[in-house]
Design a protein around this motif. Structure first.
Motif, PDB file in Angstrom:
ATOM      1  N   THR A 141      95.823 -21.329  12.088  1.00  0.00           N
ATOM      2  CA  THR A 141      95.591 -21.382  13.527  1.00  0.00           C
ATOM      3  C   THR A 141      96.956 -21.418  14.204  1.00  0.00           C
ATOM      4  OG1 THR A 141      93.559 -22.612  13.164  1.00  0.00           O
ATOM      5  CG2 THR A 141      94.496 -22.691  15.389  1.00  0.00           C
ATOM      6  N   ILE A 142      97.129 -20.533  15.167  1.00  0.00           N
ATOM      7  CA  ILE A 142      98.411 -20.467  15.861  1.00  0.00           C
ATOM      8  C   ILE A 142      98.347 -21.332  17.115  1.00  0.00           C
ATOM      9  CG2 ILE A 142     100.104 -18.897  16.918  1.00  0.00           C
ATOM     10  CD1 ILE A 142      99.576 -18.569  13.848  1.00  0.00           C
ATOM     11  N   GLY A 143      99.398 -22.092  17.338  1.00  0.00           N
ATOM     12  CA  GLY A 143      99.455 -22.962  18.509  1.00  0.00           C
ATOM     13  C   GLY A 143     100.900 -23.110  18.912  1.00  0.00           C
ATOM     14  N   PRO A 144     101.185 -24.119  19.742  1.00  0.00           N
ATOM     15  CA  PRO A 144     102.555 -24.273  20.230  1.00  0.00           C
ATOM     16  C   PRO A 144     103.591 -24.378  19.103  1.00  0.00           C
ATOM     17  CG  PRO A 144     101.092 -25.935  21.165  1.00  0.00           C
ATOM     18  CD  PRO A 144     100.254 -25.107  20.285  1.00  0.00           C
ATOM     19  N   ARG A 164      94.749 -17.162  13.379  1.00  0.00           N
ATOM     20  CA  ARG A 164      93.559 -17.486  14.182  1.00  0.00           C
ATOM     21  C   ARG A 164      93.979 -17.977  15.562  1.00  0.00           C
ATOM     22  NH1 ARG A 164      91.205 -22.957  14.520  1.00  0.00           N
ATOM     23  NH2 ARG A 164      89.114 -22.899  15.422  1.00  0.00           N
ATOM     24  N   ASN A 166      92.442 -19.907  18.704  1.00  0.00           N
ATOM     25  CA  ASN A 166      91.311 -20.694  19.169  1.00  0.00           C
ATOM     26  C   ASN A 166      91.253 -20.608  20.686  1.00  0.00           C
ATOM     27  OD1 ASN A 166      89.338 -22.513  19.701  1.00  0.00           O
ATOM     28  ND2 ASN A 166      90.177 -24.148  18.411  1.00  0.00           N
ATOM     29  N   HIS A 169      91.904 -23.288  23.546  1.00  0.00           N
ATOM     30  CA  HIS A 169      93.227 -23.721  24.005  1.00  0.00           C
ATOM     31  C   HIS A 169      94.069 -22.521  24.414  1.00  0.00           C
ATOM     32  CE1 HIS A 169      92.148 -27.498  22.016  1.00  0.00           C
ATOM     33  NE2 HIS A 169      91.792 -26.764  20.979  1.00  0.00           N
ATOM     34  N   GLY A 170      95.035 -22.772  25.286  1.00  0.00           N
ATOM     35  CA  GLY A 170      95.983 -21.723  25.648  1.00  0.00           C
ATOM     36  C   GLY A 170      95.451 -20.805  26.737  1.00  0.00           C
ATOM     37  N   TRP A 174      99.205 -16.419  27.108  1.00  0.00           N
ATOM     38  CA  TRP A 174      99.685 -16.960  25.832  1.00  0.00           C
ATOM     39  C   TRP A 174      99.039 -16.207  24.664  1.00  0.00           C
ATOM     40  CZ3 TRP A 174      97.731 -19.360  21.482  1.00  0.00           C
ATOM     41  CH2 TRP A 174      98.670 -20.018  20.661  1.00  0.00           C
ATOM     42  N   GLU A 362      78.630 -25.020  12.068  1.00  0.00           N
ATOM     43  CA  GLU A 362      79.170 -26.304  12.527  1.00  0.00           C
ATOM     44  C   GLU A 362      78.167 -27.087  13.352  1.00  0.00           C
ATOM     45  OE1 GLU A 362      82.678 -25.883  14.988  1.00  0.00           O
ATOM     46  OE2 GLU A 362      81.974 -24.045  15.909  1.00  0.00           O
ATOM     47  N   ASP A 386      83.508 -29.955  13.442  1.00  0.00           N
ATOM     48  CA  ASP A 386      82.329 -30.215  14.258  1.00  0.00           C
ATOM     49  C   ASP A 386      81.090 -30.471  13.412  1.00  0.00           C
ATOM     50  OD1 ASP A 386      83.211 -30.181  17.006  1.00  0.00           O
ATOM     51  OD2 ASP A 386      83.842 -28.140  16.571  1.00  0.00           O
ATOM     52  N   SER A 452      94.229 -25.796  10.705  1.00  0.00           N
ATOM     53  CA  SER A 452      93.958 -25.914  12.145  1.00  0.00           C
ATOM     54  C   SER A 452      95.150 -26.566  12.817  1.00  0.00           C
ATOM     55  CB  SER A 452      92.697 -26.726  12.385  1.00  0.00           C
ATOM     56  OG  SER A 452      91.592 -26.104  11.793  1.00  0.00           O
ATOM     57  N   GLY A 453      95.007 -27.870  13.113  1.00  0.00           N
ATOM     58  CA  GLY A 453      96.106 -28.591  13.751  1.00  0.00           C
ATOM     59  C   GLY A 453      97.391 -28.550  12.926  1.00  0.00           C
ATOM     60  N   ALA A 456      98.798 -25.355  14.057  1.00  0.00           N
ATOM     61  CA  ALA A 456      98.828 -25.129  15.509  1.00  0.00           C
ATOM     62  C   ALA A 456      99.799 -26.073  16.207  1.00  0.00           C
ATOM     63  CB  ALA A 456      97.432 -25.292  16.098  1.00  0.00           C
ATOM     64  N   MET A 457      99.750 -27.342  15.851  1.00  0.00           N
ATOM     65  CA  MET A 457     100.596 -28.281  16.586  1.00  0.00           C
ATOM     66  C   MET A 457     101.244 -29.329  15.686  1.00  0.00           C
ATOM     67  SD  MET A 457      98.490 -31.086  16.688  1.00  0.00           S
ATOM     68  CE  MET A 457      96.855 -31.694  16.953  1.00  0.00           C
TER      69      MET A 457
HETATM   70  N1  ATP Z   1      96.507 -22.362  21.436  1.00  0.00           N
HETATM   71  C1  ATP Z   1      96.694 -23.670  21.376  1.00  0.00           C
HETATM   72  N2  ATP Z   1      97.431 -24.293  22.290  1.00  0.00           N
HETATM   73  C2  ATP Z   1      97.632 -25.625  22.243  1.00  0.00           C
HETATM   74  N3  ATP Z   1      97.130 -26.422  21.279  1.00  0.00           N
HETATM   75  C3  ATP Z   1      96.391 -25.865  20.336  1.00  0.00           C
HETATM   76  C4  ATP Z   1      96.128 -24.459  20.317  1.00  0.00           C
HETATM   77  N4  ATP Z   1      95.342 -24.193  19.266  1.00  0.00           N
HETATM   78  C5  ATP Z   1      95.126 -25.365  18.642  1.00  0.00           C
HETATM   79  N5  ATP Z   1      95.759 -26.375  19.279  1.00  0.00           N
HETATM   80  C6  ATP Z   1      95.799 -27.778  18.892  1.00  0.00           C
HETATM   81  O1  ATP Z   1      95.481 -27.929  17.528  1.00  0.00           O
HETATM   82  C7  ATP Z   1      94.336 -28.771  17.367  1.00  0.00           C
HETATM   83  C8  ATP Z   1      93.503 -28.279  16.206  1.00  0.00           C
HETATM   84  O2  ATP Z   1      93.119 -26.949  16.391  1.00  0.00           O
HETATM   85  P1  ATP Z   1      91.638 -26.449  16.190  1.00  0.00           P
HETATM   86  O3  ATP Z   1      91.675 -24.976  16.296  1.00  0.00           O
HETATM   87  O4  ATP Z   1      91.033 -27.049  14.992  1.00  0.00           O
HETATM   88  O5  ATP Z   1      90.932 -26.980  17.503  1.00  0.00           O
HETATM   89  P2  ATP Z   1      89.791 -27.930  17.893  1.00  0.00           P
HETATM   90  O6  ATP Z   1      90.030 -28.220  19.331  1.00  0.00           O
HETATM   91  O7  ATP Z   1      89.733 -29.063  16.944  1.00  0.00           O
HETATM   92  O8  ATP Z   1      88.463 -27.084  17.908  1.00  0.00           O
HETATM   93  P3  ATP Z   1      87.590 -26.162  16.959  1.00  0.00           P
HETATM   94  O9  ATP Z   1      86.362 -26.922  16.648  1.00  0.00           O
HETATM   95  O10 ATP Z   1      87.312 -24.977  17.784  1.00  0.00           O
HETATM   96  O11 ATP Z   1      88.403 -25.850  15.768  1.00  0.00           O
HETATM   97  C9  ATP Z   1      93.627 -28.710  18.708  1.00  0.00           C
HETATM   98  O12 ATP Z   1      92.872 -29.860  18.938  1.00  0.00           O
HETATM   99  C10 ATP Z   1      94.782 -28.591  19.681  1.00  0.00           C
HETATM  100  O13 ATP Z   1      95.330 -29.861  19.934  1.00  0.00           O
END
Ligand code: ATP
Ligand code: PYR
Ligand code: K
Ligand code: MG
Length: 617
Positions: A141-144, A164, A166, A169-170, A174, A362, A386, A452-453, A456-457
């Protein structure tokens, strides 16, 4: 077919027939990459003719006669700008690279431009031998923490097969930029990272916290959950995105944030505000998912009627179609109808495209309709985050195993997602329990694992990816050594004769491959169907999947054990085989004597399909 790049080279070497040779440049230079002179390159390649450097996209490279040399990084050789060397033919036409001397170098050379494999896989094939390539695919998962081009490239080098996004967010800008960065890496540097968009869905979630990355909720604190809108959110307040919230909850209900990361008890309702007391402290993350429970049961009142795909999701999906993403994952799928609807929506808008639609498992509803949902989807994701908020936690592992098994039976790729390495969001080393969890998903032979996190972060995205990689490799080889899956039985997929023929050929090819201990299975496939049938068998050896479109090649990125190549091929199996052998040999990915089982779904219609066992000449 002679490609544009080849013609370009021909014009560079107009006086003689050009030879285009993929040189394994790994042995040529010292560590650290850089440029080397054409004299030392000629000597390493054992040729005396002048060199013309042309990169694999047909561009002349840098200053003639210099060639970019591979870089060494974490023990693997990465040909940063792999040179396709146009060698002007010397008098007797004999050119050898790495000992390979194609029978008809002019022709083979011309075709070598038309075989594409991503450079990370190629480096891995050369470095470790193709037998030990990783079979489990990896999604980040791509994030900040990972959106900048260099961060994305580090993940690509680390083995990310799919990025990925999501949509929870964003901003649109972005997401556009990340997609653009990934595409640029692929086209300019030779990676092959596919893109998956994941919809927000319309389950209940919290809002943002004035831009803070998280907010702590302490034991016993009183918080207001409300549907009011605020410019600046007051302290101890959170917005809930579902208008019916205050009506639906009752005093005494338990509010569960993100599947139990934080819990509250409803103590009072005041108009649109719901006053709650924190009973399990923890961090509240922006847009965290929210469920509510009454007498130990999940409450599903009007919120259960919310559509799976919200209006915002449809707009995101339009964006995904326009951007040509490879996969769309649908959150909180309840029935197969929504997947069918989405698939026809996509078909109408991008008739030539093929976006894979993945159902995220989920919600408790998705479990009731599991088989119907998976049958109509192109794949599924066990979204444990979830899921664990909707069913008792102790049921998550058995549901995971059931979904993985069902997907394999139905020949659909399956992703295991969420909290695989959760502690690595903060720490550089995973817990032993996390390593065991990753290993278990690999042992179950899921197609892909997802961060995921962590990516992403988190603070250690590359390290987390590297843990997935090494743990996968170790468990995969343990399974092979210990014949863990020798007796897997797969039910027949389809009653139609043509499909049954393909299926039986693939099952038999895979069995033969295991019994004969061959080095690889080759499959030539246009739509990828036979490749997926072989992947479903989870054979001991890797599967080299040759397909003629970039789109299908990217889709195969997500399937267990497949090494996707893009190759222009003809309907003639024999010539495809001979050409691929020569190309793979010349590029140092296979060697003389390697044993291969080959099948194909591209032969002329009236030709009998066959399984061939071949030794590389
Ligand atoms: N594009 C983004 N910008 C900022 N933060 C992000 C981004 N993508 C993910 N994150 C951070 O990473 C965490 C984990 O990502 P994840 O994709 O699992 O999201 P999630 O909110 O838990 O929901 P989901 O059930 O859709 O996976 C998020 O809660 C968020 O804090
Ligand atoms: C990935 C995801 O959506 C989940 O685990 O909930
Ligand atoms: K999502
Ligand atoms: Mg989710």
């Amino acid at each position: 077919m002679v490609q544009g790049s080849m013609m370009h080279m021909q014009s560079l070497c107009s006086s003689s027939v050009p030879l285009c040779v993929y040189g394994d440049l790994a042995g040529v230079s010292s560590a650290g990459g850089g440029r080397i002179s054409s004299a030392s390159l000629r000597s390493a390649l054992c040729v005396s003719s002048p060199l013309v450097g042309v990169n694999k996209y047909g561009k002349r490279m840098g200053m003639r006669p210099q060639v970019q040399v591979p870089q060494r990084k974490s023990g693997l050789v990465y040909a940063k700008a792999e040179a396709v060397l146009g060698l002007e033919e010397n008098k007797d036409g004999a050119v050898s690279v790495n000992g390979a001397s194609p029978a008809n170098p002019g022709v083979e050379g011309a075709q070598s431009q038309s075989m594409e494999i991503d450079l990370v896989t190629e480096a891995e094939l050369k470095e470790n031998g193709f037998r030990s390539t990783r079979r489990t695919k990896l999604i980040c998962t791509i994030g900040p923490a990972t959106c900048a081009p260099e961060q994305l490239e580090a993940l690509a080098i680390g083995g990310m097969n799919v990025a990925r996004l999501n949509m929870c967010h964003g901003t649109r800008e972005w997401h556009t930029e990340v997609i653009c960065n990934v595409r640029r890496l692929n086209s300019e540097k030779g990676y092959s990272v596919a893109i998956m968009m994941d919809t927000e869905g319309s389950e209940i979630h919290m809002g943002d916290f004035n831009g803070a990355p998280s907010v702590k909720a302490e034991d016993g604190e009183e918080w207001i959950f409300t549907v009011r809108k605020f410019g600046t959110l007051p302290e101890f307040t959170t917005i809930v995105n579902y208008d019916g919230f205050a009506e639906d909850v009752k005093v005494g209900d338990e509010l569960v944030v993100d599947g139990g990361m934080v819990r509250f008890e409803v103590i009072e309702k005041v108009g649109p505000d719901v006053k709650c007391k924190c009973t399990d402290p923890g961090l509240l993350l922006p847009r965290a998912n929210l469920t509510f429970w009454r007498e130990g049961r999940l409450v599903r009142e009007r919120n259960a009627m919310l559509p799976t795909i919200s209006s915002k999701d449809w707009i995101d999906i339009d964006f995904g179609i326009a951007e040509g993403v490879d996969f769309i994952a649908i959150s909180f799928v309840k029935t197969s109808e929504v997947i069918k609807h989405l698939k026809s929506y996509i078909q109408a808008r991008s008739p030539n495209g093929s976006i894979g639609v993945f159902a995220k498992i989920e919600s408790s509803d998705s479990l009731k309709n599991l088989e119907d949902i998976i049958r109509v989807s192109d794949g599924a994701m066990v979204a444990r985050g979830d899921l664990g908020a909707q069913i008792p936690l102790e049921q998550v592992p058995s549901v995971q195993q059931a979904v993985v098994n069902l997907c394999r039976e139905l020949n659909k790729p399956v992703i295991v997602a969420s909290q695989l390495l959760e502690s690595m969001i903060e720490f550089p080393t995973p817990t032993r329990a996390e390593v065991a969890d990753v290993s278990e998903a690999v042992r179950q032979r899921a197609d892909a694992l997802m961060l995921s996190g962590e990516s992403a972060m988190g603070l250690f995205p590359e390290k987390a990816l590297s843990v997935l990689r090494t743990v996968s490799l170790r468990m995969e080889s343990w399974c092979r050594e210990n014949k863990q899956h020798a007796s897997d039985r797969l039910p027949e997929l389809s009653p139609a004769l043509d499909d049954r023929i393909s299926e039986n050929i693939c099952n038999s090819a895979s069995q033969m491959a295991n019994r004969l201990g061959v080095d690889a299975i080759f499959v030539y496939t246009r739509r990828g169907y036979m490749a997926s049938l072989l992947s479903r068998c989870r054979p001991d050896c890797p599967i080299f999947a040759f397909t003629d479109t970039k789109m299908v090649r990217q889709r195969l990125n997500l399937q267990w054990g497949l090494i996707p190549f893009r190759l222009d091929f003809s309907g003639d199996m024999e010539s495809n085989l001979r050409r691929t052998f020569a190309l793979l040999k010349a590029r140092g990915m296979m060697k003389k004597g390697d044993l291969v089982v080959a099948v194909s779904d591209i032969s002329e219609a009236d030709m009998l399909q066959s399984i061939q066992v071949r030794r590389i000449p």
